[in-house]
Design a protein around this motif. Structure first.
Motif, short mmCIF file in Angstrom:
data_model
loop_
_atom_site.label_atom_id
_atom_site.label_comp_id
_atom_site.label_asym_id
_atom_site.label_seq_id
_atom_site.Cartn_x
_atom_site.Cartn_y
_atom_site.Cartn_z
N ARG A 27 -3.52 -2.72 -6.30
CA ARG A 27 -3.20 -1.34 -5.96
C ARG A 27 -3.00 -1.14 -4.47
NH1 ARG A 27 -8.11 1.40 -9.06
NH2 ARG A 27 -9.04 -0.55 -8.35
N THR A 28 -3.35 -2.15 -3.67
CA THR A 28 -3.26 -1.99 -2.22
C THR A 28 -2.02 -2.65 -1.64
OG1 THR A 28 -4.61 -3.97 -1.90
CG2 THR A 28 -5.75 -1.85 -1.99
N TYR A 29 -1.02 -2.94 -2.46
CA TYR A 29 0.17 -3.64 -2.00
C TYR A 29 0.79 -2.95 -0.79
CZ TYR A 29 5.13 -4.81 -1.89
OH TYR A 29 6.39 -5.16 -1.48
N SER A 30 0.90 -1.65 -0.81
CA SER A 30 1.56 -0.93 0.28
C SER A 30 0.75 -0.96 1.57
CB SER A 30 1.84 0.53 -0.12
OG SER A 30 0.63 1.18 -0.44
N SER A 31 -0.44 -1.49 1.53
CA SER A 31 -1.27 -1.64 2.73
C SER A 31 -0.96 -2.92 3.49
CB SER A 31 -2.75 -1.63 2.35
OG SER A 31 -3.12 -0.42 1.74
N TYR A 32 -0.07 -3.74 2.94
CA TYR A 32 0.20 -5.05 3.53
C TYR A 32 1.63 -5.15 4.03
CZ TYR A 32 -4.19 -6.74 1.64
OH TYR A 32 -5.52 -6.92 1.38
N ALA A 33 1.77 -5.74 5.19
CA ALA A 33 3.08 -6.19 5.64
C ALA A 33 3.42 -7.44 4.84
CB ALA A 33 3.06 -6.50 7.12
N MET A 34 4.72 -7.64 4.60
CA MET A 34 5.15 -8.74 3.75
C MET A 34 6.13 -9.63 4.50
SD MET A 34 3.50 -8.16 0.98
CE MET A 34 4.29 -9.35 -0.10
#
Length: 124
Positions: A27-34
């Motif tokens: 659920r925290t995907y958008s908290s990470y730079a990719m």
């Protein structure tokens, strides 16, 4: 915790295109730079491209600038790498990467999570 699964690799002729996808769980995907890295046989893993948490400020290695485009869809928990004008020297295993900061996601030793990799082979 973030799990990354790449897809879209394959065999393509020089000058062709491929689009890699990296699906992230958590659920925290958008908290990470990719980001994307690649590793050719006998060579070190190298940075290819990265994108910020919001999808802005893409940044590329000089070797792929103008040919590759990184993007992300936070609603789908997916990051993409569109690869055009492929060259034989682009042949490598491509890895998806996640890090909490944009700076860290382009530095090998600072990546928090890695995918398992997908093979890209470009024939001449």
């Amino acid at each position: 915790q973030v799990q990354l699964v790449e897809s879209g690799g394959g065999l393509v002729q020089a000058g062709g295109s491929l689009r890699l996808s990296c699906a992230a769980s958590g659920r925290t995907y958008s908290s990470y730079a990719m980001g994307w890295f690649r590793q050719a046989p006998g060579k070190a893993r190298e940075f290819v491209a990265r994108i910020s948490k919001s999808g802005g400020t893409p940044y590329y290695a000089d070797s792929v600038k103008g040919r590759f485009t990184i993007s992300r869809d936070n609603a789908k928990n997916t990051v993409y790498l569109q690869m055009n004008s492929l060259k034989p020297e682009d042949t490598a295993v491509y890895y998806c990467a996640a890090a909490y900061s944009t700076a860290n996601v382009q530095t090998y030793n600072s990546v928090d999570y890695w995918g398992q990799g997908t093979q890209v082979t470009v024939s001449s």
